[in-house]
Each structure stands twice: as C-alpha cells, then as structure tokens.
Write an enzyme that holds these catalytic residues in place. Sequence first.
Site, PDB file in Angstrom:
ATOM      1  N   ARG A  13      -3.613  -1.735   4.827  1.00  0.00           N
ATOM      2  CA  ARG A  13      -3.872  -0.531   4.038  1.00  0.00           C
ATOM      3  C   ARG A  13      -2.703  -0.229   3.120  1.00  0.00           C
ATOM      4  O   ARG A  13      -1.545  -0.276   3.536  1.00  0.00           O
ATOM      5  CB  ARG A  13      -4.105   0.682   4.940  1.00  0.00           C
ATOM      6  CG  ARG A  13      -4.490   1.940   4.160  1.00  0.00           C
ATOM      7  CD  ARG A  13      -4.626   3.143   5.079  1.00  0.00           C
ATOM      8  NE  ARG A  13      -3.341   3.549   5.634  1.00  0.00           N
ATOM      9  CZ  ARG A  13      -2.464   4.312   4.985  1.00  0.00           C
ATOM     10  NH1 ARG A  13      -2.715   4.719   3.759  1.00  0.00           N
ATOM     11  NH2 ARG A  13      -1.328   4.646   5.553  1.00  0.00           N
ATOM     12  N   ALA A  14      -3.026   0.082   1.866  1.00  0.00           N
ATOM     13  CA  ALA A  14      -2.040   0.563   0.907  1.00  0.00           C
ATOM     14  C   ALA A  14      -2.356   2.021   0.622  1.00  0.00           C
ATOM     15  O   ALA A  14      -3.521   2.398   0.496  1.00  0.00           O
ATOM     16  CB  ALA A  14      -2.094  -0.252  -0.379  1.00  0.00           C
ATOM     17  N   SER A  15      -1.332   2.847   0.524  1.00  0.00           N
ATOM     18  CA  SER A  15      -1.546   4.284   0.382  1.00  0.00           C
ATOM     19  C   SER A  15      -2.006   4.696  -1.002  1.00  0.00           C
ATOM     20  O   SER A  15      -2.605   5.747  -1.176  1.00  0.00           O
ATOM     21  CB  SER A  15      -0.256   5.039   0.723  1.00  0.00           C
ATOM     22  OG  SER A  15       0.129   4.777   2.049  1.00  0.00           O
ATOM     23  N   THR A  16      -1.720   3.910  -2.015  1.00  0.00           N
ATOM     24  CA  THR A  16      -2.085   4.277  -3.381  1.00  0.00           C
ATOM     25  C   THR A  16      -2.739   3.115  -4.092  1.00  0.00           C
ATOM     26  O   THR A  16      -2.577   1.953  -3.710  1.00  0.00           O
ATOM     27  CB  THR A  16      -0.843   4.696  -4.195  1.00  0.00           C
ATOM     28  OG1 THR A  16       0.009   3.560  -4.344  1.00  0.00           O
ATOM     29  CG2 THR A  16      -0.087   5.817  -3.513  1.00  0.00           C
ATOM     30  N   GLN A  19      -0.155   0.596  -5.325  1.00  0.00           N
ATOM     31  CA  GLN A  19       0.316  -0.336  -4.304  1.00  0.00           C
ATOM     32  C   GLN A  19      -0.704  -1.432  -4.067  1.00  0.00           C
ATOM     33  O   GLN A  19      -0.363  -2.591  -3.889  1.00  0.00           O
ATOM     34  CB  GLN A  19       0.579   0.403  -2.989  1.00  0.00           C
ATOM     35  CG  GLN A  19       1.878   1.179  -2.961  1.00  0.00           C
ATOM     36  CD  GLN A  19       2.118   1.781  -1.592  1.00  0.00           C
ATOM     37  OE1 GLN A  19       1.191   1.965  -0.808  1.00  0.00           O
ATOM     38  NE2 GLN A  19       3.359   2.098  -1.306  1.00  0.00           N
TER      39      GLN A  19
END
Length: 229
Positions: A13-16, A19
């Site tokens: 998972r990437a937060s943005t 990213q």
Amino acid sequence: MATNDGKFVCYYRASTGRQGRSGLGLDAQRAAVATYLNGGAWQIVDEFTEVESGKNSDRPALDKALAAARLHRASLVVSKIDRLTRSVAFLSRLLEAGVDVRFADLPQIEGATGRFLLQQMVAVAELEAGMISARTKAALAAAKKRGKKLGGNRGVKPTAKMRALSTAAIQKRADVRAADVAPTVKALQAAGKTSLRAIANGLNEQGIPTARGGGTWSAVQVARVLERL
C-alpha cells in the site's frame, strides 16, 4: 532468521497517488517481504497494490487480496503492521476474514499468536477511542460550565431536506428501540400486565432503560412503543 514455507499473497500500500506512481515506498515494502520470506519452499500466488489513505477502511485491493488468500489457502503477508492501519472497525473486519496474516516487521507474529495480537490491537484502539470520547465530553462540560455557548447552527441554516433526514433518523432510532423492547412488553402482557401503567411499572422493575437512557417509563412512553409495534 527462520525460513517460511507455503503459499503467500502479498499486499502493498502507498499512502498517496504520487507514491503509487513513483514506486516510492513500494520497492521498500517488496524488499521487506522478500527478506521476511528468506528462502524456503514458499510461493507467492498473487500480489495486490493499493494507493489509498490508511484512514480509509474501504480498500478494494485488500478485499481481493483476502479473497485470493482464502481461495489459495495462503497467508497474507504485509511489509509493516501499520500498512493495515489501526482502525477498530478495520481490524475487526480483518479478524473476521478467516485469513492468516503475517507482518514482515514482526516475523514472530503469525498463526494463533498473530490473531491474538490483532485482537489486543482492537481492544487497545477501542480503549483509546473511549478515552478520547470521555476527555472530549469532559472538556465540553467544563466549557459549558464557564458559560461558553455550545452547539447552534454556527451560521448554517437547515434546509427542508436536512430537516427531513433528521426526522427520518429519529424515527428509525425509535423504531429500532421499540423492536428491542417488544419481547419484554409482550412477556409482561402475557403475564397479565395489560394496562399502560402496569407495563411501564414492569419495565421499570426489570431495569429496562428508556429510549433516552435515563429516567423511568411512563404510560405515555409505553403507548408510543406500542404504536410502533
């Protein structure tokens, strides 16, 4: 470090969005998972990547990862425990998924021990939420005692739609409460307590809270409940 055998589904998972597009953070997560697996007779049967906020419990990629893990009877492996957030509702949902979850930053946490850890995280998160709520209520009470005006429309004028939604919500809560009380009311009626006053006394004797949670039942309140049954 011990080797890991069996099938695994990886969840990254990437937060943005930035990213996710750049790969920042994702490469580190993949490296952490590879280090965790550390050789052995393991097999990655699928991988899922999600670009979303950790505060959002609606994660379609994670749902697919859990489904794949169940399908293949595989373990779900995540690089860090914070990749699966600390939301109470989310962790509870994860516990009910019926999937063995592994964390690369906590290699000793797996199986029954891992499930126990998640349960404790849920309990701690619930405690923290309750303490925050209690502190907020205490602060509001103190502000009110000092004479500070609380609430109000704060410049927002309720529309007809807003009032209708509010009324509908109140009606729904009343219907749910009436349904909850119905079995006790019917039992009292079957026992010969058929008048509104007798039913109210019976509810009070059994310690059944009113809809507002305090006070005692009255004949009028019982009548309102009966109208909804």
